[in-house]
Design a protein around this motif. Structure first.
Motif, PDB file in Angstrom:
ATOM      1  N   HIS A 172      -5.105 -42.597  21.352  1.00 19.39           N
ATOM      2  CA  HIS A 172      -3.957 -42.139  22.126  1.00 19.39           C
ATOM      3  C   HIS A 172      -4.383 -41.476  23.430  1.00 19.39           C
ATOM      4  N   GLY A 173      -5.513 -40.785  23.423  1.00 20.11           N
ATOM      5  CA  GLY A 173      -5.991 -40.125  24.637  1.00 20.11           C
ATOM      6  C   GLY A 173      -5.990 -38.620  24.583  1.00 20.11           C
ATOM      7  N   TRP A 174      -5.329 -38.063  23.566  1.00 20.97           N
ATOM      8  CA  TRP A 174      -5.266 -36.614  23.383  1.00 20.97           C
ATOM      9  C   TRP A 174      -5.369 -36.292  21.894  1.00 20.97           C
ATOM     10  N   PRO A 175      -5.877 -35.095  21.547  1.00 21.77           N
ATOM     11  CA  PRO A 175      -5.890 -34.696  20.129  1.00 21.77           C
ATOM     12  C   PRO A 175      -4.494 -34.807  19.542  1.00 21.77           C
ATOM     13  N   SER A 176      -4.371 -35.485  18.399  1.00 23.03           N
ATOM     14  CA  SER A 176      -3.065 -35.762  17.802  1.00 23.03           C
ATOM     15  C   SER A 176      -2.995 -35.197  16.394  1.00 23.03           C
ATOM     16  N   PHE A 177      -1.959 -34.410  16.139  1.00 21.08           N
ATOM     17  CA  PHE A 177      -1.797 -33.733  14.858  1.00 21.08           C
ATOM     18  C   PHE A 177      -0.555 -34.251  14.123  1.00 21.08           C
ATOM     19  N   ARG A 178      -0.604 -34.167  12.800  1.00 17.87           N
ATOM     20  CA  ARG A 178       0.502 -34.586  11.936  1.00 17.87           C
ATOM     21  C   ARG A 178       1.237 -33.354  11.391  1.00 17.87           C
ATOM     22  N   ASP A 179       2.403 -33.604  10.766  1.00 16.06           N
ATOM     23  CA  ASP A 179       3.248 -32.504  10.285  1.00 16.06           C
ATOM     24  C   ASP A 179       2.488 -31.461   9.484  1.00 16.06           C
ATOM     25  N   GLU A 180       1.662 -31.922   8.521  1.00 15.81           N
ATOM     26  CA  GLU A 180       0.977 -30.983   7.645  1.00 15.81           C
ATOM     27  C   GLU A 180      -0.150 -30.220   8.328  1.00 15.81           C
ATOM     28  N   GLU A 181      -0.469 -30.615   9.553  1.00  9.28           N
ATOM     29  CA  GLU A 181      -1.539 -29.951  10.306  1.00  9.28           C
ATOM     30  C   GLU A 181      -0.997 -28.915  11.285  1.00  9.28           C
ATOM     31  N   VAL A 182       0.318 -28.756  11.310  1.00  9.28           N
ATOM     32  CA  VAL A 182       0.967 -27.822  12.242  1.00  9.28           C
ATOM     33  C   VAL A 182       1.329 -26.528  11.525  1.00  9.28           C
ATOM     34  N   ASN A 183       1.062 -25.402  12.173  1.00  4.33           N
ATOM     35  CA  ASN A 183       1.490 -24.107  11.651  1.00  4.33           C
ATOM     36  C   ASN A 183       2.870 -23.810  12.233  1.00  4.33           C
ATOM     37  N   TRP A 184       3.899 -24.084  11.440  1.00  2.00           N
ATOM     38  CA  TRP A 184       5.270 -23.974  11.936  1.00  2.00           C
ATOM     39  C   TRP A 184       5.742 -22.537  12.110  1.00  2.00           C
ATOM     40  N   ASP A 185       4.900 -21.573  11.818  1.00  6.02           N
ATOM     41  CA  ASP A 185       5.248 -20.183  12.124  1.00  6.02           C
ATOM     42  C   ASP A 185       5.274 -19.968  13.635  1.00  6.02           C
ATOM     43  N   TYR A 186       4.473 -20.762  14.354  1.00  2.57           N
ATOM     44  CA  TYR A 186       4.326 -20.539  15.792  1.00  2.57           C
ATOM     45  C   TYR A 186       4.618 -21.752  16.668  1.00  2.57           C
ATOM     46  N   VAL A 187       4.863 -22.908  16.070  1.00  5.28           N
ATOM     47  CA  VAL A 187       5.070 -24.134  16.849  1.00  5.28           C
ATOM     48  C   VAL A 187       6.514 -24.609  16.726  1.00  5.28           C
ATOM     49  N   ARG A 188       7.074 -25.081  17.835  1.00  5.62           N
ATOM     50  CA  ARG A 188       8.430 -25.621  17.856  1.00  5.62           C
ATOM     51  C   ARG A 188       8.470 -26.886  18.717  1.00  5.62           C
ATOM     52  N   CYS A 189       9.528 -27.665  18.525  1.00  9.86           N
ATOM     53  CA  CYS A 189       9.774 -28.829  19.375  1.00  9.86           C
ATOM     54  C   CYS A 189      11.161 -28.725  19.983  1.00  9.86           C
ATOM     55  N   LEU A 190      11.309 -29.241  21.185  1.00  7.45           N
ATOM     56  CA  LEU A 190      12.595 -29.278  21.858  1.00  7.45           C
ATOM     57  C   LEU A 190      13.211 -30.664  21.674  1.00  7.45           C
ATOM     58  N   PRO A 191      14.502 -30.801  21.916  1.00  4.00           N
ATOM     59  CA  PRO A 191      15.175 -32.086  21.694  1.00  4.00           C
ATOM     60  C   PRO A 191      14.545 -33.269  22.421  1.00  4.00           C
ATOM     61  N   ASP A 192      13.891 -33.028  23.570  1.00  7.79           N
ATOM     62  CA  ASP A 192      13.279 -34.128  24.317  1.00  7.79           C
ATOM     63  C   ASP A 192      11.868 -34.457  23.833  1.00  7.79           C
ATOM     64  N   GLY A 193      11.411 -33.764  22.764  1.00  9.45           N
ATOM     65  CA  GLY A 193      10.097 -34.042  22.198  1.00  9.45           C
ATOM     66  C   GLY A 193       9.003 -33.101  22.645  1.00  9.45           C
ATOM     67  N   GLU A 194       9.296 -32.237  23.616  1.00 10.25           N
ATOM     68  CA  GLU A 194       8.268 -31.305  24.082  1.00 10.25           C
ATOM     69  C   GLU A 194       7.853 -30.385  22.942  1.00 10.25           C
ATOM     70  N   CYS A 195       6.559 -30.199  22.797  1.00 12.68           N
ATOM     71  CA  CYS A 195       5.992 -29.343  21.749  1.00 12.68           C
ATOM     72  C   CYS A 195       5.514 -28.050  22.404  1.00 12.68           C
ATOM     73  N   VAL A 196       5.984 -26.916  21.904  1.00 10.62           N
ATOM     74  CA  VAL A 196       5.709 -25.627  22.536  1.00 10.62           C
ATOM     75  C   VAL A 196       5.390 -24.571  21.480  1.00 10.62           C
ATOM     76  N   SER A 197       4.871 -23.439  21.953  1.00  8.58           N
ATOM     77  CA  SER A 197       4.707 -22.299  21.057  1.00  8.58           C
ATOM     78  C   SER A 197       5.974 -21.456  21.126  1.00  8.58           C
ATOM     79  N   ILE A 198       6.161 -20.573  20.180  1.00  4.77           N
ATOM     80  CA  ILE A 198       7.370 -19.750  20.167  1.00  4.77           C
ATOM     81  C   ILE A 198       7.382 -18.736  21.306  1.00  4.77           C
ATOM     82  N   THR A 199       6.227 -18.553  21.987  1.00  3.33           N
ATOM     83  CA  THR A 199       6.157 -17.607  23.103  1.00  3.33           C
ATOM     84  C   THR A 199       6.217 -18.305  24.459  1.00  3.33           C
ATOM     85  N   GLY A 200       6.376 -19.645  24.475  1.00  2.85           N
ATOM     86  CA  GLY A 200       6.560 -20.352  25.734  1.00  2.85           C
ATOM     87  C   GLY A 200       5.378 -21.152  26.237  1.00  2.85           C
ATOM     88  N   THR A 201       4.322 -21.289  25.452  1.00  6.94           N
ATOM     89  CA  THR A 201       3.178 -22.107  25.871  1.00  6.94           C
ATOM     90  C   THR A 201       3.517 -23.586  25.720  1.00  6.94           C
TER      91      THR A 201
END
Length: 217
Positions: A172-201
């Motif tokens: 793909h060209g970038w490190p790619s993670f799957r659902d079980e590899e994500v710590n959902w305490d701090y990670v979120r997704c927006l409706p357009d697919g953008e993946c962000v941290s809960i603090t805005g990263t």
């Protein structure tokens, strides 16, 4: 792993079994044989009952897993990426990033960007691969942290080998993670697919494929 306790009683015997869900079929078989002194009809009934019970538990486990998969990714509203003290974050990216990652590039991508990323393959130009590939395939998974806050965001590989993780990321060209590899305490997704941290990263984007969600970071 969820454990279930099953109590089977007769006129003279109380037998208690405790096994993991995956062992329930074995439990049903051993339970049936323990009542061999009873009539064939009774044994058949008990065997059928326990196999039916095992199947019910199995279906419930599958349904739970399916429900969990359907609720991922964990979503957030646009407000999480509002302007703050330093772009979309309160503070800049931390100095002295691991694997010789470029500070200016990291700060620009994480805090002053919503749609773009480093060029494809950038991660292979750092010392990341030499350090990761230098470990055994059975080595403990690597933990990845937010370059702004230091919060734990991802752990990989999980549920697959290091080789599988690297092949997918390289293709793909970038490190790619799957659902079980994500710590959902701090990670979120927006409706357009953008993946962000809960603090805005800004972290990347969710680009699903035939296997499911894939978070390209």
């Amino acid at each position: 792993v969820h454990y279930y306790s099953i109590t089977v009683s007769t006129r003279t015997t109380m037998v208690k079994f405790s096994r993991a869900v995956l062992a329930l079929n074995l439990l049903a078989a051993s339970t049936s044989s323990s009542f061999a002194f009873m009539s064939g009809t009774t044994v058949a009934r008990r065997s059928t009952h326990h196999h039916a019970f095992s199947r019910t538990i199995s279906l419930q486990a599958e349904a739970t897993k399916t429900t969990q998969e359907q609720t991922l990714p964990v979503m957030a509203g646009e407000d999480v990426m509002s302007q703050k003290g330093h772009g979309t974050s309160e503070t800049p990216v931390m100095k002295e990033l691991k694997w010789n990652c470029d500070y200016a590039t990291a700060d620009r991508i994480c805090n002053f960007n919503r749609h773009y990323a480093e060029y494809a393959g950038y991660w292979e130009s750092t010392s990341y691969l030499s350090e990761i590939v230098g470990t055994a395939d059975e080595a403990p998974p690597t933990r990845y942290f937010d370059s702004v806050t230091g919060n734990h965001l991802f752990t990989a590989p999980m549920g697959r080998s290091l080789k599988e993780y690297l092949i997918e990321s390289k293709s793909h060209g970038w490190p790619s993670f799957r659902d079980e590899e994500v710590n959902w305490d701090y990670v979120r997704c927006l409706p357009d697919g953008e993946c962000v941290s809960i603090t805005g990263t800004h972290l990347g984007h969710n680009i699903p494929d035939s296997k499911g969600n894939r978070y390209c970071i």
